[in-house]
Design a protein around this motif. Structure first.
Motif, PDB file in Angstrom:
ATOM      1  N   LEU A   1       0.839  -1.207   0.000  1.00 27.15           N
ATOM      2  CA  LEU A   1       0.000   0.000   0.000  1.00 27.15           C
ATOM      3  C   LEU A   1       0.870   1.252   0.000  1.00 27.15           C
ATOM      4  O   LEU A   1       0.612   2.198  -0.748  1.00 27.15           O
ATOM      5  CB  LEU A   1      -0.939  -0.013   1.208  1.00 27.15           C
ATOM      6  N   GLY A   2       1.933   1.242   0.809  1.00 26.42           N
ATOM      7  CA  GLY A   2       2.844   2.388   0.812  1.00 26.42           C
ATOM      8  C   GLY A   2       3.534   2.591  -0.523  1.00 26.42           C
ATOM      9  O   GLY A   2       3.669   3.719  -1.011  1.00 26.42           O
ATOM     10  N   TRP A   3       3.963   1.500  -1.157  1.00 28.32           N
ATOM     11  CA  TRP A   3       4.631   1.622  -2.448  1.00 28.32           C
ATOM     12  C   TRP A   3       3.657   2.038  -3.544  1.00 28.32           C
ATOM     13  O   TRP A   3       4.044   2.753  -4.471  1.00 28.32           O
ATOM     14  CB  TRP A   3       5.346   0.339  -2.819  1.00 28.32           C
ATOM     15  N   THR A   4       2.405   1.582  -3.478  1.00 25.56           N
ATOM     16  CA  THR A   4       1.439   2.036  -4.490  1.00 25.56           C
ATOM     17  C   THR A   4       1.184   3.531  -4.352  1.00 25.56           C
ATOM     18  O   THR A   4       1.014   4.223  -5.360  1.00 25.56           O
ATOM     19  CB  THR A   4       0.102   1.280  -4.374  1.00 25.56           C
ATOM     20  N   LEU A   5       1.161   4.031  -3.134  1.00 29.25           N
ATOM     21  CA  LEU A   5       0.998   5.473  -2.947  1.00 29.25           C
ATOM     22  C   LEU A   5       2.229   6.230  -3.429  1.00 29.25           C
ATOM     23  O   LEU A   5       2.117   7.316  -4.002  1.00 29.25           O
ATOM     24  CB  LEU A   5       0.722   5.784  -1.481  1.00 29.25           C
ATOM     25  N   MET A   6       3.417   5.638  -3.244  1.00 27.37           N
ATOM     26  CA  MET A   6       4.634   6.293  -3.706  1.00 27.37           C
ATOM     27  C   MET A   6       4.729   6.284  -5.230  1.00 27.37           C
ATOM     28  O   MET A   6       5.219   7.242  -5.829  1.00 27.37           O
ATOM     29  CB  MET A   6       5.860   5.602  -3.109  1.00 27.37           C
ATOM     30  N   PHE A   7       4.258   5.195  -5.867  1.00 30.96           N
ATOM     31  CA  PHE A   7       4.286   5.101  -7.325  1.00 30.96           C
ATOM     32  C   PHE A   7       3.096   5.802  -7.981  1.00 30.96           C
ATOM     33  O   PHE A   7       2.950   5.758  -9.192  1.00 30.96           O
ATOM     34  CB  PHE A   7       4.291   3.642  -7.779  1.00 30.96           C
ATOM     35  N   SER A   8       2.227   6.412  -7.200  1.00 30.09           N
ATOM     36  CA  SER A   8       1.040   7.125  -7.683  1.00 30.09           C
ATOM     37  C   SER A   8       0.127   6.223  -8.514  1.00 30.09           C
ATOM     38  O   SER A   8      -0.355   6.604  -9.583  1.00 30.09           O
ATOM     39  CB  SER A   8       1.435   8.359  -8.506  1.00 30.09           C
ATOM     40  N   VAL A   9      -0.129   5.031  -7.997  1.00 28.76           N
ATOM     41  CA  VAL A   9      -1.074   4.126  -8.649  1.00 28.76           C
ATOM     42  C   VAL A   9      -2.475   4.660  -8.376  1.00 28.76           C
ATOM     43  O   VAL A   9      -2.790   5.041  -7.246  1.00 28.76           O
ATOM     44  CB  VAL A   9      -0.915   2.690  -8.086  1.00 28.76           C
ATOM     45  N   PRO A  10      -3.345   4.746  -9.395  1.00 24.20           N
ATOM     46  CA  PRO A  10      -4.711   5.230  -9.161  1.00 24.20           C
ATOM     47  C   PRO A  10      -5.443   4.381  -8.115  1.00 24.20           C
ATOM     48  O   PRO A  10      -5.185   3.188  -7.970  1.00 24.20           O
ATOM     49  CB  PRO A  10      -5.374   5.098 -10.535  1.00 24.20           C
ATOM     50  N   LYS A  11      -6.385   5.013  -7.413  1.00 26.32           N
ATOM     51  CA  LYS A  11      -7.059   4.364  -6.289  1.00 26.32           C
ATOM     52  C   LYS A  11      -7.750   3.063  -6.684  1.00 26.32           C
ATOM     53  O   LYS A  11      -7.732   2.104  -5.928  1.00 26.32           O
ATOM     54  CB  LYS A  11      -8.097   5.299  -5.679  1.00 26.32           C
ATOM     55  N   ARG A  12      -8.353   3.020  -7.848  1.00 32.98           N
ATOM     56  CA  ARG A  12      -9.117   1.824  -8.217  1.00 32.98           C
ATOM     57  C   ARG A  12      -8.225   0.630  -8.547  1.00 32.98           C
ATOM     58  O   ARG A  12      -8.702  -0.483  -8.648  1.00 32.98           O
ATOM     59  CB  ARG A  12     -10.051   2.125  -9.380  1.00 32.98           C
ATOM     60  N   TYR A  13      -6.922   0.846  -8.691  1.00 33.04           N
ATOM     61  CA  TYR A  13      -6.006  -0.247  -8.991  1.00 33.04           C
ATOM     62  C   TYR A  13      -5.194  -0.691  -7.777  1.00 33.04           C
ATOM     63  O   TYR A  13      -4.361  -1.597  -7.890  1.00 33.04           O
ATOM     64  CB  TYR A  13      -5.052   0.141 -10.119  1.00 33.04           C
ATOM     65  N   ILE A  14      -5.437  -0.089  -6.630  1.00 34.65           N
ATOM     66  CA  ILE A  14      -4.691  -0.474  -5.430  1.00 34.65           C
ATOM     67  C   ILE A  14      -5.120  -1.857  -4.947  1.00 34.65           C
ATOM     68  O   ILE A  14      -4.288  -2.660  -4.542  1.00 34.65           O
ATOM     69  CB  ILE A  14      -4.851   0.601  -4.333  1.00 34.65           C
ATOM     70  N   LEU A  15      -6.412  -2.163  -5.021  1.00 33.43           N
ATOM     71  CA  LEU A  15      -6.881  -3.471  -4.562  1.00 33.43           C
ATOM     72  C   LEU A  15      -6.276  -4.629  -5.365  1.00 33.43           C
ATOM     73  O   LEU A  15      -5.835  -5.619  -4.759  1.00 33.43           O
ATOM     74  CB  LEU A  15      -8.411  -3.538  -4.590  1.00 33.43           C
ATOM     75  N   PRO A  16      -6.188  -4.545  -6.708  1.00 32.37           N
ATOM     76  CA  PRO A  16      -5.491  -5.626  -7.415  1.00 32.37           C
ATOM     77  C   PRO A  16      -4.023  -5.765  -7.001  1.00 32.37           C
ATOM     78  O   PRO A  16      -3.511  -6.880  -6.910  1.00 32.37           O
ATOM     79  CB  PRO A  16      -5.611  -5.241  -8.892  1.00 32.37           C
ATOM     80  N   CYS A  17      -3.349  -4.655  -6.727  1.00 36.95           N
ATOM     81  CA  CYS A  17      -1.958  -4.727  -6.260  1.00 36.95           C
ATOM     82  C   CYS A  17      -1.883  -5.448  -4.920  1.00 36.95           C
ATOM     83  O   CYS A  17      -0.994  -6.271  -4.694  1.00 36.95           O
ATOM     84  CB  CYS A  17      -1.363  -3.330  -6.124  1.00 36.95           C
TER      85      CYS A  17
END
Length: 150
Positions: free
Chosen positions: A15-31
Motif C-alpha cells: 500500500l505504501g509503495w502504491t501510494l509512492m508510485f502514484s497508482v490510481p485508487k481503483r487499482y490499489i486493490l489488485p496490487c
C-alpha cells in the motif's frame, strides 16, 4: 495466525509503495491481491522448507501472472501493477547483513569468518533477487512474445 499477520504486513508495505508510485485508487486493490497471493505463496513455501530462492521465484511468478491478468482486465501496463506488489519480497535483510559484514571487515580487519559471512549473505541476496527477476519475466515471455517459440 502468523501467516495472516505476515501477509497483512506485506500488503501494508505494498500500500505504501502504491501510494509512492502514484497508482490510481481503483487499482490499489489488485496490487494488494497480487501481494497477498505472491507473498503468501512464498511464505507458505518457505514454511514447507523450500529454499528461499525457489520460493521467491514462484511467489514472484504468481504475482506476475496475476499482474498480467489484471493488466488485461483493466487495460493497464502490467509493470504498473507488478512493481509495487513484488517489492516486499526483496532480500533487504540479507543485503543489509552483507553490507554490515563488509563494514566490519574494513573496521576490524580481514578475517576468514567475516569474509565467508559476507559472501553467504551477498550470494543469498543476489540469488533471491535473480529468482525474483526470473519469476517476473516468465509471464512476459509467454504472453507478450511476438514470434512463435518454434
Amino acid at each position: 495466525m502468523w501467516f495472516i499477520e505476515t501477509v497483512v504486513l506485506s500488503c501494508i508495505i505494498t500500500l505504501g509503495w502504491t501510494l509512492m508510485f502514484s497508482v490510481p485508487k481503483r487499482y490499489i486493490l489488485p496490487c494488494l491481491l497480487m501481494t497477498a497471493f505472491g507473498f503468501g505463496l512464498k511464505t507458505a513455501l518457505v514454511y514447507q522448507h523450500v529454499h528461499l530462492v525457489v520460493a521467491s521465484f514462484f511467489g514472484a511468478m504468481l504475482a506476475s501472472f496475476l499482474g498480467v491478468y489484471f493488466s488485461k482486465k483493466y487495460t493497464l501496463p502490467p509493470k504498473a501493477l507488478i512493481s509495487p506488489s513484488v517489492i516486499c519480497m526483496m532480500p533487504g535483510i540479507a543485503a543489509y547483513k552483507a553490507m554490515v559484514s563488509m563494514v566490519q571487515i574494513g573496521y576490524f580487519g580481514f578475517s576468514d569468518e567475516l569474509f565467508s559471512q559476507m559472501m553467504v549473505y551477498l550470494f543469498e541476496a543476489l540469488f533471491v533477487t535473480s529468482g525474483l527477476v526470473l519469476g517476473l519475466s516468465i509471464p512476459g515471455l509467454l504472453f507478450y512474445r511476438r514470434r512463435p517459440i518454434v
